[in-house]
Design an enzyme around this catalytic site. Sequence first.
Site, PDB file in Angstrom:
ATOM      1  N   MET A 138     -54.656  -3.813 -77.308  1.00  0.00           N
ATOM      2  CA  MET A 138     -55.848  -3.824 -75.990  1.00  0.00           C
ATOM      3  C   MET A 138     -54.960  -4.397 -75.081  1.00  0.00           C
ATOM      4  O   MET A 138     -55.248  -3.764 -73.828  1.00  0.00           O
ATOM      5  CB  MET A 138     -57.007  -4.342 -76.493  1.00  0.00           C
ATOM      6  CG  MET A 138     -58.146  -4.236 -75.458  1.00  0.00           C
ATOM      7  SD  MET A 138     -59.606  -5.071 -75.984  1.00  0.00           S
ATOM      8  CE  MET A 138     -60.796  -4.868 -74.599  1.00  0.00           C
TER       9      MET A 138
ATOM     10  N   THR B 289     -61.995 -14.910 -83.171  1.00  0.00           N
ATOM     11  CA  THR B 289     -60.589 -14.722 -82.659  1.00  0.00           C
ATOM     12  C   THR B 289     -59.740 -16.003 -82.687  1.00  0.00           C
ATOM     13  O   THR B 289     -59.928 -16.480 -81.694  1.00  0.00           O
ATOM     14  CB  THR B 289     -60.348 -13.741 -81.505  1.00  0.00           C
ATOM     15  OG1 THR B 289     -60.848 -12.343 -81.954  1.00  0.00           O
ATOM     16  CG2 THR B 289     -58.727 -13.383 -81.617  1.00  0.00           C
TER      17      THR B 289
ATOM     18  N   ASN C  66     -55.811  -6.793 -81.084  1.00  0.00           N
ATOM     19  CA  ASN C  66     -55.719  -7.109 -79.860  1.00  0.00           C
ATOM     20  C   ASN C  66     -54.764  -7.046 -78.771  1.00  0.00           C
ATOM     21  O   ASN C  66     -54.824  -6.985 -77.614  1.00  0.00           O
ATOM     22  CB  ASN C  66     -56.703  -8.474 -79.832  1.00  0.00           C
ATOM     23  CG  ASN C  66     -58.190  -8.477 -80.042  1.00  0.00           C
ATOM     24  OD1 ASN C  66     -58.642  -7.481 -80.637  1.00  0.00           O
ATOM     25  ND2 ASN C  66     -58.761  -9.633 -79.686  1.00  0.00           N
TER      26      ASN C  66
ATOM     27  N   MET D 247     -71.344  -9.545 -79.231  1.00  0.00           N
ATOM     28  CA  MET D 247     -70.932  -9.138 -80.619  1.00  0.00           C
ATOM     29  C   MET D 247     -71.895  -9.654 -81.595  1.00  0.00           C
ATOM     30  O   MET D 247     -72.612  -9.013 -82.494  1.00  0.00           O
ATOM     31  CB  MET D 247     -69.629  -9.433 -81.092  1.00  0.00           C
ATOM     32  CG  MET D 247     -68.570  -8.603 -80.169  1.00  0.00           C
ATOM     33  SD  MET D 247     -68.656  -6.830 -80.532  1.00  0.00           S
ATOM     34  CE  MET D 247     -67.846  -6.785 -82.203  1.00  0.00           C
TER      35      MET D 247
ATOM     36  N   LYS E 281     -56.228  -9.386 -86.602  1.00  0.00           N
ATOM     37  CA  LYS E 281     -57.195  -9.168 -85.465  1.00  0.00           C
ATOM     38  C   LYS E 281     -55.977  -9.366 -83.990  1.00  0.00           C
ATOM     39  O   LYS E 281     -56.331  -8.691 -83.052  1.00  0.00           O
ATOM     40  CB  LYS E 281     -58.097 -10.174 -85.447  1.00  0.00           C
ATOM     41  CG  LYS E 281     -59.027 -10.105 -84.009  1.00  0.00           C
ATOM     42  CD  LYS E 281     -59.691  -8.686 -84.030  1.00  0.00           C
ATOM     43  CE  LYS E 281     -60.625  -8.604 -82.462  1.00  0.00           C
ATOM     44  NZ  LYS E 281     -61.720  -9.705 -82.473  1.00  0.00           N
TER      45      LYS E 281
ATOM     46  N   LEU F  71     -67.685 -17.033 -82.182  1.00  0.00           N
ATOM     47  CA  LEU F  71     -67.627 -17.659 -81.092  1.00  0.00           C
ATOM     48  C   LEU F  71     -66.403 -17.700 -80.485  1.00  0.00           C
ATOM     49  O   LEU F  71     -65.347 -16.903 -80.706  1.00  0.00           O
ATOM     50  CB  LEU F  71     -67.729 -19.299 -81.734  1.00  0.00           C
ATOM     51  CG  LEU F  71     -69.082 -19.889 -82.377  1.00  0.00           C
ATOM     52  CD1 LEU F  71     -68.794 -20.663 -83.506  1.00  0.00           C
ATOM     53  CD2 LEU F  71     -70.103 -19.860 -81.367  1.00  0.00           C
TER      54      LEU F  71
END
Length: 303
Positions: free
Chosen positions: A178, A96, A175, A12, A171, A65
């Site tokens: 996901m 994150t 996530n 990313m 976030k 990171l």
Amino acid sequence: MAGIAFIGLGAMGGGMASRLLAAGRPVTVYNRTRSRGEALESEGAVLAATPAAAAAGADVVFTSLATSEVVEQLLFGPDGVVETLPSGAIVADLSTVAPEFAQSLRSRLAETGHRGVDACVLGNAQHARDGELRFMIGGADADVESLTPALEPLAKEIVHLGPSGMGATAKLALNLLMGVQMLALTEAIVFGERAGLDRAALIKLIAAGGYSSPMMKFKAGAMARRAFEKPDFRLKLMRKDLGLVLAQTQRLGVPMPTTAASYDWLTAATNAGLGEHDVAALLAYMEQISGLAHYPPPGEAAA
């Protein structure tokens, strides 16, 4: 034109730095594994030897990171960003992390004369290279306004959600989706195949069906190709993120049964040696414990 430093050049971070260079932005980069910065150097980036060297003279520093511990080390440790970053410059953490870490980061940066926002990202490496990312930001209004010109080459959407920590919270919430979809996807494939369905036909049905999401379609394709060893999203980082969700929800008193189950299965797959593989490799773990042993385990780490 603002000087930009980019710290952390994984899939990313490297994609975002490349996009900024293509947009004509001056970018200085740093990565602990120096070789990851050499391709960007050929694209016009200045490759710095330390985070401090990267931050000298920058107006905006992006950090992308793996964990909050690494963020803290590269910002505040020896040869860290804050040693040279000009007063008033912005640190936008794309990592994150837990919301309380994002809040404490902003406070610590204020103590050193800098500004901090949590600028969390939705998208994959290709989205980063194409400037099609979605940003969820927590921070002060004026700081977000100052940061926006540096984000514009990267973003198809920028959403300011409130004070520090709100970008990180959003976030984690997304996530979470996901993580639980990955477990459901692997269960559907393993169940269908054990019951006699052809795997390729089943994956095609899943990817094209109304039950699928864009992420599920993308990862179903990775599973079909067994593209586990060049991770778009490492399995151990998915586990880390769900662990952060569970820590928050335990504090809030919110039950998270599907998240907890997904975390446990990701933990088992990590312990089986699949942590450095793409999160789609959860399928490989489920195969091995479900009697589909004719599929070879991916890579030496799983052997």
